[in-house]
Design an enzyme around this catalytic site. Structure first.
Site, mmCIF file in Angstrom:
data_model
loop_
_atom_site.group_PDB
_atom_site.id
_atom_site.type_symbol
_atom_site.label_atom_id
_atom_site.label_comp_id
_atom_site.label_asym_id
_atom_site.label_seq_id
_atom_site.Cartn_x
_atom_site.Cartn_y
_atom_site.Cartn_z
ATOM 1 N N THR A 243 -13.188 6.184 6.780
ATOM 2 C CA THR A 243 -13.866 5.586 5.630
ATOM 3 C C THR A 243 -13.736 4.066 5.693
ATOM 4 O O THR A 243 -13.078 3.504 6.578
ATOM 5 C CB THR A 243 -13.265 6.082 4.304
ATOM 6 O OG1 THR A 243 -11.944 5.531 4.151
ATOM 7 C CG2 THR A 243 -13.191 7.605 4.261
ATOM 8 N N LYS B 78 1.254 4.341 -2.950
ATOM 9 C CA LYS B 78 1.030 5.774 -2.687
ATOM 10 C C LYS B 78 2.278 6.597 -2.995
ATOM 11 O O LYS B 78 2.181 7.747 -3.432
ATOM 12 C CB LYS B 78 0.576 5.969 -1.242
ATOM 13 C CG LYS B 78 -0.824 5.421 -0.968
ATOM 14 C CD LYS B 78 -1.859 6.081 -1.878
ATOM 15 C CE LYS B 78 -3.263 5.596 -1.647
ATOM 16 N NZ LYS B 78 -4.269 6.286 -2.493
ATOM 17 N N TYR C 201 0.835 -1.203 0.000
ATOM 18 C CA TYR C 201 0.000 0.000 0.000
ATOM 19 C C TYR C 201 0.871 1.254 0.000
ATOM 20 O O TYR C 201 0.644 2.188 -0.788
ATOM 21 C CB TYR C 201 -0.924 -0.004 1.218
ATOM 22 C CG TYR C 201 -1.770 1.244 1.331
ATOM 23 C CD1 TYR C 201 -2.786 1.494 0.416
ATOM 24 C CD2 TYR C 201 -1.556 2.178 2.340
ATOM 25 C CE1 TYR C 201 -3.567 2.644 0.496
ATOM 26 C CE2 TYR C 201 -2.330 3.322 2.429
ATOM 27 C CZ TYR C 201 -3.331 3.558 1.509
ATOM 28 O OH TYR C 201 -4.088 4.693 1.587
#
Length: 326
Positions: free
Chosen positions: A243, A210, A206
């Site tokens: 989220t 990014k 991850y």
């Protein structure tokens, strides 16, 4: 022992980056959007625009009068989002178009369908992403974080560049806004093993995706400037936002997150504010190559400014997605 260390190091880096963000959010209020000008007649595409920060971005851009295309891979969810935004903003020019960023074929089909409409494109928000998913591959065999978060957006952006160029003009540039993360500070980019085959870590994968998005943004901006194109590219760090992205945290981390999220995490609307600002603020007209956090220009990681690494990643990405001539 080496394998255990290799697995733990990305986890430590990611959680350290998260702790720094939480400390900042404890001490600083969320960025408040200024009054933004009307964007009537302009067109935006928001990937992952049906939920979370993507939904808030789509909703706000629609409220400014933009024709917003929500691009996502869940049609029912997308259509519900379209209806809600139309009801909340009174704007009818909001629509859903299917796009699966984990499929290069789907990306190409989406671009063909969009271009067939004959619409201009003034804003592209590369927002969609996955986080900390167990080891999985995309349709094309890429590690999922790298393939969806980065390569899908890399191909999408490149295929839409001609439309963005033709839609922009001096004094009113088209804008590319790409959502990165503070985890990129702990990201490591191994061009010889972008798929994490030697030792897979969802945390490392991850963070790498990014970091790749920031490197891509900077190199893209350099290319746009060199060609004199009326298009800008900026990267945005939304902070830690409450989220569904965190659903893949391990159980202890999930338990720890719940009370912390209520106190310190940003809401989706707060998290989306800097992306909306980058997409619509007058003071950013013609300004590109920025890393924006909480509404301000911020220094990204030292690695992200490595121009040689930027160029090598770009070249390798072109080859991976079949854009050798790009």
């Amino acid at each position: 022992m080496w394998r255990l260390f290799a697995l733990l190091l990305p986890v430590i880096r990611l959680y350290l980056a998260g702790l720094k963000v939480l400390l900042y959010q404890l001490l600083h209020s969320a960025f408040t959007l200024p009054v933004l000008p009307s964007k009537s007649g302009r067109v935006a595409i928001v990937t992952g625009g049906a939920r979370g920060m993507g939904y808030e971005t789509s909703r706000h851009l629609a409220s400014l009068g933009m024709h917003v295309v929500i691009a996502g891979n869940e049609e029912d969810e997308g259509l519900v989002a379209v209806k809600k935004i139309q009801e909340q903003t009174g704007q009818r020019k909001v629509e859903f178009m299917y796009l699966d960023l984990a499929s290069l074929k789907s990306v190409r089909q989406f671009v063909l369908r969009f271009k067939a409409r004959g619409l201009p494109l003034h804003v592209l928000v590369n927002n969609a992403g996955v986080m900390l998913v167990p080891e999985r591959k995309t349709e094309d065999g890429f590690e999922l974080h790298f393939g969806l978060n980065y390569l899908g957006h890399f191909l999408l952006t490149n295929l839409l560049l001609d439309t963005l160029r033709s839609s922009g003009r001096s004094g009113q540039c088209s804008r590319i806004v790409t959502i990165s993360s503070a985890t990129h500070y702990g990201g490591r980019l191994n061009l010889d093993d972008l798929q994490g085959r030697s030792c897979y870590s969802s945390h490392g994968a991850y963070a790498q995706s990014k970091l790749a998005l920031v490197l891509f943004t900077y190199h893209l901006q350099d290319r746009l400037c060199a060609q004199g194109d009326p298009v800008t590219a900026n990267a945005v760090d939304p902070g830690m936002v409450d989220t569904d992205l965190y659903e893949n945290l391990c159980s202890p981390a999930q338990l720890a997150k719940r009370p912390v999220a209520k106190l310190l995490f940003r809401t989706p609307a707060e998290g989306a504010s800097t992306a909306i600002y980058a997409a619509a603020a007058s003071e950013l007209e013609g300004v590109g190559g920025l890393y924006l956090y909480n509404g301000r220009k911020t220094e990204s990681s030292v690695t992200s400014y490595d121009e040689q690494l930027q160029g090598r990643l770009w070249k390798q990405s072109c080859a991976l997605v079949g854009l050798q001539k790009a």
